[in-house]
Design a protein around this motif. Structure first.
Motif, PDB file in Angstrom:
ATOM      1  N   ALA A  50      38.259  19.579  45.708  1.00 35.80           N
ATOM      2  CA  ALA A  50      39.266  20.573  46.424  1.00 35.80           C
ATOM      3  C   ALA A  50      39.887  21.517  45.205  1.00 35.80           C
ATOM      4  O   ALA A  50      39.891  22.721  45.285  1.00 35.80           O
ATOM      5  CB  ALA A  50      40.190  20.111  46.872  1.00 35.80           C
ATOM      6  N   PRO A  51      40.090  20.898  44.082  1.00 32.44           N
ATOM      7  CA  PRO A  51      40.769  21.745  42.764  1.00 32.44           C
ATOM      8  C   PRO A  51      39.693  22.863  42.294  1.00 32.44           C
ATOM      9  O   PRO A  51      40.011  23.902  42.021  1.00 32.44           O
ATOM     10  CB  PRO A  51      41.156  20.705  41.951  1.00 32.44           C
ATOM     11  CG  PRO A  51      41.547  19.627  42.487  1.00 32.44           C
ATOM     12  CD  PRO A  51      40.350  19.504  43.801  1.00 32.44           C
ATOM     13  N   LEU A  52      38.606  22.258  42.218  1.00 29.75           N
ATOM     14  CA  LEU A  52      37.630  23.196  41.787  1.00 29.75           C
ATOM     15  C   LEU A  52      37.195  24.192  42.746  1.00 29.75           C
ATOM     16  O   LEU A  52      37.026  25.315  42.180  1.00 29.75           O
ATOM     17  CB  LEU A  52      36.235  22.382  41.483  1.00 29.75           C
ATOM     18  CG  LEU A  52      36.324  21.229  40.574  1.00 29.75           C
ATOM     19  CD1 LEU A  52      34.816  20.492  40.468  1.00 29.75           C
ATOM     20  CD2 LEU A  52      36.743  21.514  39.001  1.00 29.75           C
ATOM     21  N   VAL A  53      37.149  24.368  44.055  1.00 27.12           N
ATOM     22  CA  VAL A  53      36.965  25.187  44.747  1.00 27.12           C
ATOM     23  C   VAL A  53      37.964  25.940  44.828  1.00 27.12           C
ATOM     24  O   VAL A  53      37.820  27.325  44.672  1.00 27.12           O
ATOM     25  CB  VAL A  53      36.648  24.593  46.141  1.00 27.12           C
ATOM     26  CG1 VAL A  53      36.618  25.627  47.235  1.00 27.12           C
ATOM     27  CG2 VAL A  53      35.376  23.880  46.296  1.00 27.12           C
ATOM     28  N   GLY A  54      39.185  25.502  44.671  1.00 22.73           N
ATOM     29  CA  GLY A  54      40.436  26.362  44.574  1.00 22.73           C
ATOM     30  C   GLY A  54      40.497  27.396  43.360  1.00 22.73           C
ATOM     31  O   GLY A  54      41.002  28.458  43.566  1.00 22.73           O
ATOM     32  N   ASP A  59      39.874  32.338  41.026  1.00 20.38           N
ATOM     33  CA  ASP A  59      39.457  33.290  39.990  1.00 20.38           C
ATOM     34  C   ASP A  59      38.684  34.458  40.479  1.00 20.38           C
ATOM     35  O   ASP A  59      38.703  35.518  39.899  1.00 20.38           O
ATOM     36  CB  ASP A  59      38.802  32.180  39.094  1.00 20.38           C
ATOM     37  CG  ASP A  59      38.145  33.145  37.744  1.00 20.38           C
ATOM     38  OD1 ASP A  59      39.001  33.877  37.339  1.00 20.38           O
ATOM     39  OD2 ASP A  59      37.112  32.982  37.341  1.00 20.38           O
ATOM     40  N   SER A  60      38.002  34.351  41.564  1.00 15.76           N
ATOM     41  CA  SER A  60      37.114  35.106  41.988  1.00 15.76           C
ATOM     42  C   SER A  60      37.768  36.343  42.790  1.00 15.76           C
ATOM     43  O   SER A  60      37.495  37.572  42.897  1.00 15.76           O
ATOM     44  CB  SER A  60      36.051  34.908  42.834  1.00 15.76           C
ATOM     45  OG  SER A  60      36.492  34.185  44.046  1.00 15.76           O
ATOM     46  N   ALA A  61      39.030  35.910  43.161  1.00 16.29           N
ATOM     47  CA  ALA A  61      40.103  36.881  44.033  1.00 16.29           C
ATOM     48  C   ALA A  61      40.609  37.978  43.021  1.00 16.29           C
ATOM     49  O   ALA A  61      40.924  38.912  43.231  1.00 16.29           O
ATOM     50  CB  ALA A  61      40.862  36.323  44.968  1.00 16.29           C
ATOM     51  N   SER A  62      40.862  37.520  41.691  1.00 15.70           N
ATOM     52  CA  SER A  62      41.666  38.239  40.499  1.00 15.70           C
ATOM     53  C   SER A  62      40.738  39.082  40.134  1.00 15.70           C
ATOM     54  O   SER A  62      40.324  38.828  39.046  1.00 15.70           O
ATOM     55  CB  SER A  62      42.561  37.214  39.921  1.00 15.70           C
ATOM     56  OG  SER A  62      41.825  36.607  39.137  1.00 15.70           O
ATOM     57  N   VAL A  63      40.309  40.131  40.339  1.00 14.95           N
ATOM     58  CA  VAL A  63      39.325  41.170  39.542  1.00 14.95           C
ATOM     59  C   VAL A  63      40.009  42.136  38.890  1.00 14.95           C
ATOM     60  O   VAL A  63      41.019  42.563  39.544  1.00 14.95           O
ATOM     61  CB  VAL A  63      38.503  41.822  40.775  1.00 14.95           C
ATOM     62  CG1 VAL A  63      37.452  42.817  40.056  1.00 14.95           C
ATOM     63  CG2 VAL A  63      37.497  40.761  41.611  1.00 14.95           C
ATOM     64  N   VAL A  64      39.753  42.265  37.631  1.00 11.91           N
ATOM     65  CA  VAL A  64      40.548  43.080  36.815  1.00 11.91           C
ATOM     66  C   VAL A  64      39.779  44.367  36.691  1.00 11.91           C
ATOM     67  O   VAL A  64      38.329  44.390  36.290  1.00 11.91           O
ATOM     68  CB  VAL A  64      40.537  42.567  35.456  1.00 11.91           C
ATOM     69  CG1 VAL A  64      41.322  43.409  34.360  1.00 11.91           C
ATOM     70  CG2 VAL A  64      41.616  41.222  35.569  1.00 11.91           C
ATOM     71  N   ASN A  65      40.473  45.436  37.135  1.00 12.81           N
ATOM     72  CA  ASN A  65      39.910  46.800  36.688  1.00 12.81           C
ATOM     73  C   ASN A  65      40.108  47.278  35.431  1.00 12.81           C
ATOM     74  O   ASN A  65      41.084  47.565  34.925  1.00 12.81           O
ATOM     75  CB  ASN A  65      40.432  47.953  37.724  1.00 12.81           C
ATOM     76  CG  ASN A  65      39.808  49.356  37.860  1.00 12.81           C
ATOM     77  OD1 ASN A  65      39.018  49.294  36.909  1.00 12.81           O
ATOM     78  ND2 ASN A  65      40.093  50.136  38.944  1.00 12.81           N
ATOM     79  N   PRO A  66      38.782  47.514  34.625  1.00 11.85           N
ATOM     80  CA  PRO A  66      39.097  47.933  33.184  1.00 11.85           C
ATOM     81  C   PRO A  66      39.704  49.269  33.044  1.00 11.85           C
ATOM     82  O   PRO A  66      40.100  49.762  32.061  1.00 11.85           O
ATOM     83  CB  PRO A  66      37.821  47.718  32.542  1.00 11.85           C
ATOM     84  CG  PRO A  66      36.705  47.752  33.769  1.00 11.85           C
ATOM     85  CD  PRO A  66      37.563  47.422  35.027  1.00 11.85           C
ATOM     86  N   ASN A  67      39.604  50.099  33.844  1.00  6.00           N
ATOM     87  CA  ASN A  67      40.176  51.654  33.777  1.00  6.00           C
ATOM     88  C   ASN A  67      41.788  51.564  34.030  1.00  6.00           C
ATOM     89  O   ASN A  67      42.207  52.741  33.656  1.00  6.00           O
ATOM     90  CB  ASN A  67      39.344  52.535  34.886  1.00  6.00           C
ATOM     91  CG  ASN A  67      37.896  52.727  34.736  1.00  6.00           C
ATOM     92  OD1 ASN A  67      37.381  52.536  33.618  1.00  6.00           O
ATOM     93  ND2 ASN A  67      37.114  52.698  35.813  1.00  6.00           N
ATOM     94  N   VAL A  68      42.364  50.606  34.606  1.00  5.41           N
ATOM     95  CA  VAL A  68      43.802  50.649  34.730  1.00  5.41           C
ATOM     96  C   VAL A  68      44.433  50.118  33.376  1.00  5.41           C
ATOM     97  O   VAL A  68      44.102  49.220  33.013  1.00  5.41           O
ATOM     98  CB  VAL A  68      44.174  49.789  36.005  1.00  5.41           C
ATOM     99  CG1 VAL A  68      45.677  49.992  35.979  1.00  5.41           C
ATOM    100  CG2 VAL A  68      43.511  50.381  37.132  1.00  5.41           C
ATOM    101  N   ILE A  69      45.498  50.962  32.806  1.00  2.00           N
ATOM    102  CA  ILE A  69      46.131  50.518  31.568  1.00  2.00           C
ATOM    103  C   ILE A  69      47.445  49.958  32.187  1.00  2.00           C
ATOM    104  O   ILE A  69      48.090  50.638  33.013  1.00  2.00           O
ATOM    105  CB  ILE A  69      46.436  51.937  30.771  1.00  2.00           C
ATOM    106  CG1 ILE A  69      45.186  52.641  30.468  1.00  2.00           C
ATOM    107  CG2 ILE A  69      47.206  51.503  29.652  1.00  2.00           C
ATOM    108  CD1 ILE A  69      45.389  53.924  29.506  1.00  2.00           C
ATOM    109  N   PRO A  70      47.458  48.852  31.704  1.00  2.00           N
ATOM    110  CA  PRO A  70      48.824  48.157  32.041  1.00  2.00           C
ATOM    111  C   PRO A  70      50.123  48.632  31.363  1.00  2.00           C
ATOM    112  O   PRO A  70      50.166  49.104  30.481  1.00  2.00           O
ATOM    113  CB  PRO A  70      48.593  46.671  31.697  1.00  2.00           C
ATOM    114  CG  PRO A  70      47.633  46.838  30.546  1.00  2.00           C
ATOM    115  CD  PRO A  70      46.897  47.807  30.818  1.00  2.00           C
TER     116      PRO A  70
END
Length: 72
Positions: A50-54, A59-70
């Motif tokens: 369960a922790p591994l799947v979570g 992690d797969s839901a948080s996709v970082v867009n490299p074109n966006v400047i924070p």
């Protein structure tokens, strides 16, 4: 303090190619053995997976867009 030599014996186990009928007991009734192990340990497997799947889904839901400047 002095070091004393210690005599050790090495034991090597091997199976002769002519004596492979010993291993047939491992494969006999294999589906029943697997079912028994899973049904016996399903709580431990759930607590492990369960922790591994979570973490993987989070992690797969948080996709970082490299074109966006924070903006800080």
């Amino acid at each position: 303090m002095g070091k004393t030599p210690v005599r050790m014996k090495a034991v090597v186990y091997s199976l002769s190619p002519f004596q492979q009928q010993i291993m047939t007991g491992l494969w006999k009734d294999l589906p029943t053995k697997i079912h028994h192990k899973i049904s016996e340990n399903w709580i431990s497997a759930t607590l492990l997976l369960a922790p591994l799947v979570g973490v993987h889904t989070g992690d797969s839901a948080s996709v970082v867009n490299p074109n966006v400047i924070p903006v800080a």
